[in-house]
Design a protein around this motif. Structure first.
Motif, PDB file in Angstrom:
ATOM      1  N   THR A 146      49.428  22.034  41.121  1.00  0.00           N
ATOM      2  CA  THR A 146      48.939  21.695  40.978  1.00  0.00           C
ATOM      3  C   THR A 146      47.324  21.800  39.815  1.00  0.00           C
ATOM      4  OG1 THR A 146      48.197  20.897  43.375  1.00  0.00           O
ATOM      5  CG2 THR A 146      46.547  20.176  41.945  1.00  0.00           C
ATOM      6  N   GLY A 147      47.637  23.120  39.542  1.00  0.00           N
ATOM      7  CA  GLY A 147      46.421  23.810  38.898  1.00  0.00           C
ATOM      8  C   GLY A 147      46.004  25.119  39.540  1.00  0.00           C
ATOM      9  N   GLN A 173      37.297  24.806  48.475  1.00  0.00           N
ATOM     10  CA  GLN A 173      37.510  23.995  49.621  1.00  0.00           C
ATOM     11  C   GLN A 173      38.545  22.915  49.238  1.00  0.00           C
ATOM     12  OE1 GLN A 173      35.009  23.627  47.875  1.00  0.00           O
ATOM     13  NE2 GLN A 173      34.580  24.792  49.730  1.00  0.00           N
ATOM     14  N   ARG A 174      40.390  23.578  48.252  1.00  0.00           N
ATOM     15  CA  ARG A 174      41.394  23.753  48.457  1.00  0.00           C
ATOM     16  C   ARG A 174      41.756  22.172  47.030  1.00  0.00           C
ATOM     17  NH1 ARG A 174      44.264  27.804  47.937  1.00  0.00           N
ATOM     18  NH2 ARG A 174      45.887  26.709  48.085  1.00  0.00           N
ATOM     19  N   GLU A 201      35.212  35.867  43.420  1.00  0.00           N
ATOM     20  CA  GLU A 201      34.973  34.719  44.616  1.00  0.00           C
ATOM     21  C   GLU A 201      36.014  35.220  45.683  1.00  0.00           C
ATOM     22  OE1 GLU A 201      33.152  31.375  43.627  1.00  0.00           O
ATOM     23  OE2 GLU A 201      31.004  32.063  43.409  1.00  0.00           O
ATOM     24  N   GLY A 202      36.700  35.521  44.670  1.00  0.00           N
ATOM     25  CA  GLY A 202      38.365  35.846  45.449  1.00  0.00           C
ATOM     26  C   GLY A 202      38.782  34.111  45.461  1.00  0.00           C
ATOM     27  N   VAL A 203      38.524  33.529  44.857  1.00  0.00           N
ATOM     28  CA  VAL A 203      38.920  32.118  44.660  1.00  0.00           C
ATOM     29  C   VAL A 203      40.562  32.022  43.959  1.00  0.00           C
ATOM     30  CG1 VAL A 203      38.619  29.864  43.638  1.00  0.00           C
ATOM     31  CG2 VAL A 203      36.714  30.969  45.118  1.00  0.00           C
ATOM     32  N   ILE A 204      40.083  33.019  42.887  1.00  0.00           N
ATOM     33  CA  ILE A 204      41.658  32.976  41.707  1.00  0.00           C
ATOM     34  C   ILE A 204      42.334  34.629  42.218  1.00  0.00           C
ATOM     35  CG2 ILE A 204      42.030  33.290  39.686  1.00  0.00           C
ATOM     36  CD1 ILE A 204      40.301  31.535  38.445  1.00  0.00           C
TER      37      ILE A 204
END
Length: 292
Positions: free
Chosen positions: A213-214, A219-220, A237-240
């Motif tokens: 999706t990208g 929160q996904r 932040e550890g999101v990517i």
């Protein structure tokens, strides 16, 4: 029967405004061999959108990979599939002959899909049937160049490609490049190839059509747009993380080289390219120099 919800006048105006911004501008679309292999209708979905964009004055360069198809052909010929420590393919001279054959077959297949959806054959440049290569390459491993034909792009024939695009033709390329000696062919990573073309042509958009999706937030949920500042925060932040990290870094680097934006989208959904290009919210994640 549920009545279809018609678009509002405001939505139609938005689409027309966005479409007008792409008139006579170049969009580079990269599709992967995995997507072609996984969905028998994938090329039809792509072709419908390419036809619409070209009919509305957008210059289109369509680039395809062919990893799974190459691997299958190598196994059938009992040629070993080698990969380096970085996971990239090591292409022997024998394997390179197979790569060229498979890529040419796929290139013609992509062109056939465009023609079947209404694009005029004489208005398509098919790399497999063209006498020259538009991307120059050098070996990834200079010390082992005689035995490894995996390469990186080092130049693009900009004037030649722009002449073709200015004639209203769709350019369909595969990720094979020609060496400086004018005879040695190199197998180039499809994303690297597409990025080099987009940068050389100062494309308004590079669209990487994938099966994801990208970039997703904590929160996904899909993040519609990212710039370097936002990316740095998401990485901190550890999101990517993981495999998405090099994709994000590469996309931001391409934008810094003058490409208007790089989008990662899920190409399995119908009309996803148009949704990304022609709506404010987009359909994947768009990487820009600066948000706003």
């Amino acid at each position: 029967m549920k009545r279809r919800k018609d678009p509002t006048l405001e939505q139609i105006g938005e689409l027309m405004s966005e479409l007008d911004a792409y008139h006579h501008r170049t969009v580079v679309i990269k599709i992967g061999g995995n997507s072609i292999a996984e969905d028998e209708h994938f090329l039809v979905k792509i072709a419908k959108q390419v036809k619409f964009l070209r009919a509305n004055g957008v210059h289109i360069v369509l680039i395809h990979g062919g990893g799974p198809q190459i691997d299958k052909a190598l196994r059938e010929r009992k040629i070993e599939i080698e990969k380096g420590s970085d996971g990239r393919r090591i292409t022997s001279p024998g394997a390179m002959r197979v790569v060229r054959q498979v890529m040419n077959e796929m290139n013609r297949h992509v062109v056939e899909a465009l023609v079947e959806e209404g694009c005029r054959k004489e208005k398509i440049l098919c790399a497999a049937n063209h006498p020259r290569y538009f991307v120059q390459a050098e070996p990834l491993d200079h010390k082992n160049s005689e035995h490894n034909r995996s390469g990186r792009p080092v130049g693009v024939s900009v004037e030649a490609m722009e002449r073709v695009l200015n004639k209203g033709r769709i350019v369909v390329l595969h990720s094979v490049g020609l060496g400086r000696d004018g005879k040695t062919l190199y197998n180039i990573n499809g994303d690297d190839y597409a990025m080099a073309v987009a940068i050389a042509l100062s494309a308004k958009r590079l669209i990487l059509v994938t099966n994801v999706t990208g970039v997703l937030d904590k929160q996904r949920k899909r993040i519609p747009a990212i710039d370097e500042e936002a990316a740095s925060q998401l990485i901190a932040e550890g999101v990517i993380t993981g495999g998405m990290l090099p994709k994000v870094e590469s996309a931001l680097w391409v934008v810094k080289q003058g490409v208007g934006g790089v989008a990662i989208i899920d190409g399995f959904k119908p009309w996803s390219i148009l949704a990304e290009m022609l709506t404010h919210e987009g359909f994947g994640t768009l990487f820009q120099a600066r948000l706003g």
